[in-house]
Scaffold this motif. Sequence first.
Motif, PDB file in Angstrom:
ATOM      1  N   GLN A 158      -7.995   5.769  -1.378  1.00  0.00           N
ATOM      2  CA  GLN A 158      -8.741   4.541  -1.052  1.00  0.00           C
ATOM      3  C   GLN A 158      -7.776   3.561  -1.136  1.00  0.00           C
ATOM      4  O   GLN A 158      -7.150   3.125  -1.994  1.00  0.00           O
ATOM      5  N   ILE A 159      -7.682   2.957  -0.011  1.00  0.00           N
ATOM      6  CA  ILE A 159      -6.528   1.687   0.203  1.00  0.00           C
ATOM      7  C   ILE A 159      -7.327   0.391   0.012  1.00  0.00           C
ATOM      8  O   ILE A 159      -8.277   0.129   0.750  1.00  0.00           O
ATOM      9  N   ILE A 160      -6.815  -0.295  -1.043  1.00  0.00           N
ATOM     10  CA  ILE A 160      -7.541  -1.411  -1.540  1.00  0.00           C
ATOM     11  C   ILE A 160      -6.348  -2.818  -1.275  1.00  0.00           C
ATOM     12  O   ILE A 160      -5.210  -2.649  -1.958  1.00  0.00           O
ATOM     13  N   ASP A 161      -6.696  -3.597  -0.610  1.00  0.00           N
ATOM     14  CA  ASP A 161      -6.198  -4.884  -0.394  1.00  0.00           C
ATOM     15  C   ASP A 161      -6.766  -5.710  -1.496  1.00  0.00           C
ATOM     16  O   ASP A 161      -7.843  -6.288  -1.277  1.00  0.00           O
ATOM     17  N   LEU A 162      -5.634  -6.277  -2.358  1.00  0.00           N
ATOM     18  CA  LEU A 162      -6.069  -7.185  -3.391  1.00  0.00           C
ATOM     19  C   LEU A 162      -5.914  -8.541  -3.062  1.00  0.00           C
ATOM     20  O   LEU A 162      -6.451  -9.443  -4.039  1.00  0.00           O
ATOM     21  N   ARG A 163      -5.793  -9.005  -1.662  1.00  0.00           N
ATOM     22  CA  ARG A 163      -5.665 -10.378  -1.365  1.00  0.00           C
ATOM     23  C   ARG A 163      -7.066 -10.857  -1.267  1.00  0.00           C
ATOM     24  O   ARG A 163      -8.146 -10.109  -1.034  1.00  0.00           O
ATOM     25  N   GLU A 164      -7.358 -12.178  -1.251  1.00  0.00           N
ATOM     26  CA  GLU A 164      -8.282 -12.979  -0.807  1.00  0.00           C
ATOM     27  C   GLU A 164      -8.961 -12.529   0.562  1.00  0.00           C
ATOM     28  O   GLU A 164      -8.289 -12.195   1.375  1.00  0.00           O
ATOM     29  N   LYS A 165     -10.109 -12.937   0.907  1.00  0.00           N
ATOM     30  CA  LYS A 165     -10.856 -12.461   1.988  1.00  0.00           C
ATOM     31  C   LYS A 165     -10.010 -12.993   3.443  1.00  0.00           C
ATOM     32  O   LYS A 165      -9.886 -12.578   4.162  1.00  0.00           O
ATOM     33  N   GLY A 166      -9.624 -14.404   3.341  1.00  0.00           N
ATOM     34  CA  GLY A 166      -9.110 -15.133   4.384  1.00  0.00           C
ATOM     35  C   GLY A 166      -7.926 -14.319   4.759  1.00  0.00           C
ATOM     36  O   GLY A 166      -7.512 -14.100   5.904  1.00  0.00           O
ATOM     37  N   ASP A 167      -7.038 -14.112   3.594  1.00  0.00           N
ATOM     38  CA  ASP A 167      -5.764 -13.410   4.000  1.00  0.00           C
ATOM     39  C   ASP A 167      -6.190 -11.942   4.739  1.00  0.00           C
ATOM     40  O   ASP A 167      -5.237 -11.487   5.455  1.00  0.00           O
ATOM     41  N   HIS A 190      -4.597  -6.875   7.943  1.00  0.00           N
ATOM     42  CA  HIS A 190      -4.407  -6.078   6.786  1.00  0.00           C
ATOM     43  C   HIS A 190      -3.776  -4.599   7.415  1.00  0.00           C
ATOM     44  O   HIS A 190      -4.056  -4.291   8.421  1.00  0.00           O
ATOM     45  N   ILE A 191      -3.532  -3.708   6.350  1.00  0.00           N
ATOM     46  CA  ILE A 191      -3.238  -2.325   6.639  1.00  0.00           C
ATOM     47  C   ILE A 191      -4.499  -1.639   7.129  1.00  0.00           C
ATOM     48  O   ILE A 191      -5.518  -1.757   6.785  1.00  0.00           O
ATOM     49  N   LEU A 192      -4.489  -1.157   8.215  1.00  0.00           N
ATOM     50  CA  LEU A 192      -5.395  -0.345   8.933  1.00  0.00           C
ATOM     51  C   LEU A 192      -6.020   0.773   8.080  1.00  0.00           C
ATOM     52  O   LEU A 192      -5.393   1.379   7.342  1.00  0.00           O
ATOM     53  N   ARG A 232      -9.257  -9.133  11.795  1.00  0.00           N
ATOM     54  CA  ARG A 232     -10.642  -9.474  11.829  1.00  0.00           C
ATOM     55  C   ARG A 232     -10.773 -10.374  13.245  1.00  0.00           C
ATOM     56  O   ARG A 232      -9.960 -11.544  13.300  1.00  0.00           O
ATOM     57  N   GLU A 233     -11.356  -9.925  14.242  1.00  0.00           N
ATOM     58  CA  GLU A 233     -11.727 -10.705  15.375  1.00  0.00           C
ATOM     59  C   GLU A 233     -12.527 -12.007  15.027  1.00  0.00           C
ATOM     60  O   GLU A 233     -13.447 -11.758  14.250  1.00  0.00           O
ATOM     61  N   ALA A 234     -12.213 -13.179  15.560  1.00  0.00           N
ATOM     62  CA  ALA A 234     -12.756 -14.151  15.384  1.00  0.00           C
ATOM     63  C   ALA A 234     -14.323 -14.590  15.992  1.00  0.00           C
ATOM     64  O   ALA A 234     -14.501 -13.920  16.885  1.00  0.00           O
TER      65      ALA A 234
END
Length: 110
Positions: free
Chosen positions: A27-36, A41-43, A108-110
């Motif tokens: 389970q790969i977890i990115d601990l940064r806030e949503k905007g970052d 992020h790592i695929l 993330r696509e805008a």
Amino acid sequence: MWQKSRLKAVGGEMTPEDFEATMRKAQIIDLREKGDFDAGHILGARNLPYTQLKQRQVELRKDLPVYLYDLTGAMSVRAARKLRKEGFQHLYFLKGGYDNWSGKTKKREA
């Protein structure tokens, strides 16, 4: 020396190469806030900001390895300590954090 033993007590620090080679079973977890996270992020990573870790840790499975990363790696150690206290056993974090990552990423696509 003391710092290294503390790191081993909460899990394992992984080089980007080892992280990438074994991450398909974790389970790969990115601990940064949503905007970052949205900026890149790592695929295959899920966004679970450190500020929400306590409330959202129920989303993680204790029977699977948890791979953590943040921008530089410092927050991942704190997150691993918290998760270890909650009964998670297989915790690993990316050495140098996202700043040290050269593998596949997604935006993330805008």
